[in-house]
Design a protein around this motif. Structure first.
Motif, PDB file in Angstrom:
ATOM      1  N   VAL A  59      -9.844 -13.434  -4.005  1.00  0.00           N
ATOM      2  CA  VAL A  59      -9.259 -12.178  -3.289  1.00  0.00           C
ATOM      3  C   VAL A  59     -10.263 -10.948  -3.405  1.00  0.00           C
ATOM      4  CG1 VAL A  59      -7.338 -10.594  -3.531  1.00  0.00           C
ATOM      5  CG2 VAL A  59      -6.882 -12.837  -3.419  1.00  0.00           C
ATOM      6  N   ASP A  60     -10.896 -10.399  -2.680  1.00  0.00           N
ATOM      7  CA  ASP A  60     -11.936  -9.453  -2.771  1.00  0.00           C
ATOM      8  C   ASP A  60     -11.379  -7.897  -2.894  1.00  0.00           C
ATOM      9  OD1 ASP A  60     -11.444  -9.377  -0.083  1.00  0.00           O
ATOM     10  OD2 ASP A  60     -13.472  -9.644   0.341  1.00  0.00           O
ATOM     11  N   ARG A  61     -10.059  -7.647  -2.360  1.00  0.00           N
ATOM     12  CA  ARG A  61      -9.775  -6.561  -2.311  1.00  0.00           C
ATOM     13  C   ARG A  61      -8.302  -6.327  -2.967  1.00  0.00           C
ATOM     14  NH1 ARG A  61     -11.956  -2.596   1.051  1.00  0.00           N
ATOM     15  NH2 ARG A  61     -13.696  -3.229   2.011  1.00  0.00           N
ATOM     16  N   VAL A  62      -7.868  -5.314  -3.604  1.00  0.00           N
ATOM     17  CA  VAL A  62      -6.603  -4.805  -4.128  1.00  0.00           C
ATOM     18  C   VAL A  62      -5.992  -3.689  -3.163  1.00  0.00           C
ATOM     19  CG1 VAL A  62      -7.410  -5.680  -6.188  1.00  0.00           C
ATOM     20  CG2 VAL A  62      -7.507  -2.894  -5.633  1.00  0.00           C
ATOM     21  N   HIS A  63      -4.750  -3.594  -3.200  1.00  0.00           N
ATOM     22  CA  HIS A  63      -3.989  -2.769  -2.421  1.00  0.00           C
ATOM     23  C   HIS A  63      -3.367  -1.399  -3.103  1.00  0.00           C
ATOM     24  CE1 HIS A  63      -3.969  -6.588  -0.380  1.00  0.00           C
ATOM     25  NE2 HIS A  63      -4.254  -5.761   0.650  1.00  0.00           N
ATOM     26  N   ALA A  64      -3.395  -1.670  -4.559  1.00  0.00           N
ATOM     27  CA  ALA A  64      -2.949  -0.654  -5.222  1.00  0.00           C
ATOM     28  C   ALA A  64      -3.189  -1.052  -6.940  1.00  0.00           C
ATOM     29  CB  ALA A  64      -1.576  -0.182  -5.323  1.00  0.00           C
ATOM     30  N   PHE A  92      -2.431  -8.933   1.449  1.00  0.00           N
ATOM     31  CA  PHE A  92      -3.121  -9.966   1.591  1.00  0.00           C
ATOM     32  C   PHE A  92      -2.616 -10.914   2.592  1.00  0.00           C
ATOM     33  CE2 PHE A  92      -4.934 -14.269   0.684  1.00  0.00           C
ATOM     34  CZ  PHE A  92      -6.177 -14.167   0.901  1.00  0.00           C
ATOM     35  N   PRO A  93      -3.253 -11.164   3.832  1.00  0.00           N
ATOM     36  CA  PRO A  93      -2.482 -11.974   4.723  1.00  0.00           C
ATOM     37  C   PRO A  93      -2.829 -13.490   4.439  1.00  0.00           C
ATOM     38  CG  PRO A  93      -4.353 -11.107   5.608  1.00  0.00           C
ATOM     39  CD  PRO A  93      -4.165 -10.500   4.255  1.00  0.00           C
ATOM     40  N   VAL A  94      -1.753 -14.044   3.906  1.00  0.00           N
ATOM     41  CA  VAL A  94      -1.851 -15.494   3.308  1.00  0.00           C
ATOM     42  C   VAL A  94      -2.457 -16.641   4.393  1.00  0.00           C
ATOM     43  CG1 VAL A  94      -0.632 -15.084   1.182  1.00  0.00           C
ATOM     44  CG2 VAL A  94       0.441 -16.103   3.418  1.00  0.00           C
ATOM     45  N   ARG A  95      -2.128 -16.275   5.918  1.00  0.00           N
ATOM     46  CA  ARG A  95      -2.601 -17.115   6.754  1.00  0.00           C
ATOM     47  C   ARG A  95      -3.779 -16.774   7.662  1.00  0.00           C
ATOM     48  NH1 ARG A  95       2.467 -19.125  10.742  1.00  0.00           N
ATOM     49  NH2 ARG A  95       0.806 -20.444  11.088  1.00  0.00           N
ATOM     50  N   GLY A  96      -4.265 -15.508   7.072  1.00  0.00           N
ATOM     51  CA  GLY A  96      -5.459 -15.116   8.041  1.00  0.00           C
ATOM     52  C   GLY A  96      -4.996 -13.951   8.573  1.00  0.00           C
ATOM     53  N   GLU A  97      -5.935 -12.926   8.646  1.00  0.00           N
ATOM     54  CA  GLU A  97      -5.866 -11.828   9.398  1.00  0.00           C
ATOM     55  C   GLU A  97      -5.441 -11.936  10.859  1.00  0.00           C
ATOM     56  OE1 GLU A  97      -5.009  -8.048   9.135  1.00  0.00           O
ATOM     57  OE2 GLU A  97      -6.263  -8.764   7.414  1.00  0.00           O
ATOM     58  N   GLY A  98      -4.525 -11.105  11.179  1.00  0.00           N
ATOM     59  CA  GLY A  98      -3.866 -11.122  12.662  1.00  0.00           C
ATOM     60  C   GLY A  98      -3.105 -12.252  13.075  1.00  0.00           C
ATOM     61  N   LEU A  99      -2.814 -13.226  11.988  1.00  0.00           N
ATOM     62  CA  LEU A  99      -1.653 -14.314  12.218  1.00  0.00           C
ATOM     63  C   LEU A  99      -0.356 -14.000  11.424  1.00  0.00           C
ATOM     64  CD1 LEU A  99      -4.006 -17.471  11.386  1.00  0.00           C
ATOM     65  CD2 LEU A  99      -3.256 -16.541  13.536  1.00  0.00           C
ATOM     66  N   PRO A 100       0.678 -14.505  11.957  1.00  0.00           N
ATOM     67  CA  PRO A 100       1.850 -14.190  11.477  1.00  0.00           C
ATOM     68  C   PRO A 100       2.227 -14.648  10.099  1.00  0.00           C
ATOM     69  CG  PRO A 100       2.223 -15.764  13.229  1.00  0.00           C
ATOM     70  CD  PRO A 100       0.905 -15.397  13.139  1.00  0.00           C
ATOM     71  N   GLY A 101       3.156 -14.287   9.512  1.00  0.00           N
ATOM     72  CA  GLY A 101       3.290 -14.829   8.084  1.00  0.00           C
ATOM     73  C   GLY A 101       3.388 -13.654   6.987  1.00  0.00           C
ATOM     74  N   PRO A 102       3.574 -14.189   5.718  1.00  0.00           N
ATOM     75  CA  PRO A 102       3.749 -13.139   4.821  1.00  0.00           C
ATOM     76  C   PRO A 102       2.462 -12.444   4.297  1.00  0.00           C
ATOM     77  CG  PRO A 102       3.825 -15.340   3.867  1.00  0.00           C
ATOM     78  CD  PRO A 102       3.885 -15.507   5.284  1.00  0.00           C
ATOM     79  N   ARG A 103       2.793 -11.440   3.819  1.00  0.00           N
ATOM     80  CA  ARG A 103       1.468 -10.386   3.203  1.00  0.00           C
ATOM     81  C   ARG A 103       1.890 -10.139   1.766  1.00  0.00           C
ATOM     82  NH1 ARG A 103      -2.349  -7.735   6.094  1.00  0.00           N
ATOM     83  NH2 ARG A 103      -2.084  -8.144   8.551  1.00  0.00           N
ATOM     84  N   VAL A 104       1.065 -10.594   1.198  1.00  0.00           N
ATOM     85  CA  VAL A 104       0.993 -10.510  -0.811  1.00  0.00           C
ATOM     86  C   VAL A 104       0.308  -9.303  -1.134  1.00  0.00           C
ATOM     87  CG1 VAL A 104       0.946 -11.542  -2.994  1.00  0.00           C
ATOM     88  CG2 VAL A 104       1.583 -13.094  -0.748  1.00  0.00           C
ATOM     89  N   PRO A 105       0.767  -8.218  -1.375  1.00  0.00           N
ATOM     90  CA  PRO A 105       0.141  -6.976  -1.973  1.00  0.00           C
ATOM     91  C   PRO A 105      -0.554  -7.472  -3.430  1.00  0.00           C
ATOM     92  CG  PRO A 105       2.279  -6.259  -1.319  1.00  0.00           C
ATOM     93  CD  PRO A 105       2.370  -8.012  -1.331  1.00  0.00           C
ATOM     94  N   ILE A 106      -1.909  -7.034  -3.562  1.00  0.00           N
ATOM     95  CA  ILE A 106      -2.475  -7.362  -4.653  1.00  0.00           C
ATOM     96  C   ILE A 106      -2.491  -6.137  -5.445  1.00  0.00           C
ATOM     97  CG2 ILE A 106      -4.371  -8.232  -5.706  1.00  0.00           C
ATOM     98  CD1 ILE A 106      -3.170 -10.208  -4.034  1.00  0.00           C
ATOM     99  N   VAL A 107      -1.727  -5.993  -6.601  1.00  0.00           N
ATOM    100  CA  VAL A 107      -1.530  -5.020  -7.655  1.00  0.00           C
ATOM    101  C   VAL A 107      -1.634  -5.308  -8.824  1.00  0.00           C
ATOM    102  CG1 VAL A 107       0.086  -3.126  -8.054  1.00  0.00           C
ATOM    103  CG2 VAL A 107       0.178  -4.337  -5.881  1.00  0.00           C
ATOM    104  N   PRO A 108      -3.201  -5.038  -9.340  1.00  0.00           N
ATOM    105  CA  PRO A 108      -3.419  -5.090 -10.633  1.00  0.00           C
ATOM    106  C   PRO A 108      -2.773  -3.851 -11.299  1.00  0.00           C
ATOM    107  CG  PRO A 108      -5.385  -5.417  -9.453  1.00  0.00           C
ATOM    108  CD  PRO A 108      -4.345  -5.188  -8.641  1.00  0.00           C
ATOM    109  N   ALA A 109      -2.515  -4.069 -12.913  1.00  0.00           N
ATOM    110  CA  ALA A 109      -1.990  -3.057 -13.562  1.00  0.00           C
ATOM    111  C   ALA A 109      -2.386  -3.065 -14.814  1.00  0.00           C
ATOM    112  CB  ALA A 109      -0.138  -3.229 -13.370  1.00  0.00           C
TER     113      ALA A 109
END
Length: 324
Positions: A59-64, A92-109
């Motif tokens: 994963v190369d990007r975080v969301h918060a 993070f689009p677990v099935r790929g950008e633009g495809l249906p499916g869940p997104r998992v926010p990446i949130v280090p803390a």
């Protein structure tokens, strides 16, 4: 720099949930996320999702980034950050950008130890993390004090040695880019030189009443932590962001003595909001690193000089008033 804001970096959003004796601060960008890295120097860190920030991981990007009070209990607030971001379709689009499916926010803390300020049973929860995220999403007009340095958000229960700490911000221009820091100043070490009564981080500011300062006792057990986020719009790579986080710790060492102790969990994240990460040249990276240390130092000073009285803790402002 002490009056500047983390949101001076284009694309950065900042939100607080201030709960009196504890709280949560969320730093995020838009739905595209941020390049991120982390450097942990303290001997007692409390963190979440930091391993995935290594340059060799997927994963190369975080969301918060979530900065939380409540010691290890406060990591639960990051669940609320994730839930709120998922609700608005960020992750993070677990099935790929633009495809249906869940997104998992990446949130280090990361968390600070603030259990000896106020009610030790009062810790940030998932709803508090969600509230701070909503404040970030709503922007500067939310009344959350996004441009402020004060006893707010994750800095509500912060202490700086024997003084009340807080959340501080600073920013500086580096050529065409901006480098800023938002820091929860909560160190075991002192921010005041006991010989001069002046702030280590800015000895130009007025000295405190040394007699009163030296008579203060640490509020409780010597367990603390300074945590924060360095942000830039420079198109750094993940490895270069790591270098920013590493050098940013110099700012803690300048403003706090001792820093990075076995009883601190000092943790700094570095993020970039540039839409396309690159590999900037070494000379520019060196200037960004210099700025990273400077804004971390200035953010700690901003937190200390703007701390509000409360919970039986003395403040820098009160101690300099006593000398006039």
């Amino acid at each position: 720099m002490t009056s500047a804001s983390l949101i001076d970096v284009p694309g950065v959003r900042l939100g607080h949930a201030s709960l009196g004796d504890t709280g949560v601060t969320v730093v995020m960008a838009g739905s595209e996320g941020m390049i991120a890295a982390v450097d942990v120097r303290g001997g007692g860190p409390g963190t979440r999702e930091t391993d995935l920030l290594a340059p060799h991981n997927t994963v190369d990007r975080v969301h918060a980034i979530a900065l939380c009070g409540g010691s290890a209990f406060g990591l639960a607030a990051a669940d609320g950050v994730m839930s709120e971001l998922e609700r608005v379709g960020i992750g993070f689009p677990v099935r790929g950008e633009g495809l249906p499916g869940p997104r998992v926010p990446i949130v280090p803390a990361a968390v600070i130890f603030d259990l000896f300020v106020g009610d030790a049973a009062h810790r940030p929860t998932a709803p508090d993390g969600a509230a701070a995220t909503r404040a970030a999403l709503e922007g500067p007009g939310d009344g959350g004090g996004v441009g402020a340095s004060a006893s707010i958000g994750a800095g509500c229960g912060a202490t700086a040695g024997v003084l009340r700490g807080g959340f501080g911000q600073a920013s500086v221009a580096v050529g065409e880019y901006v480098v800023a820091a938002g820091v929860v100043a909560n160190p075991v070490g002192s921010v005041i030189d006991p010989q001069t009564g002046r702030l280590y981080g800015d000895p130009r500011l007025p000295a405190v009443d040394l007699g009163r300062f030296l008579g203060l006792e640490h509020p409780a057990a010597k367990l603390n932590t300074t945590i924060g986020v360095i942000a830039t719009d420079a198109p750094v790579s993940t490895a270069q962001a790591k270098r920013l986080a590493m050098v940013g710790h110099d700012g803690i060492a300048r403003a706090v003595r001792p820093a990075h102790s076995p009883l601190d969990g000092d943790t700094l994240f570095a993020v970039s909001t540039a839409p396309v990460p690159g590999s900037i040249d070494t000379a520019t990276l060196g200037e960004l690193c210099r700025a990273a240390a400077d804004v971390v130092e200035a953010a700690i000073v901003a937190a200390i000089i703007n701390a509000a009285p409360g919970y039986g803790l003395e403040t820098y402002a009160a101690l300099i008033a006593a000398t006039r």
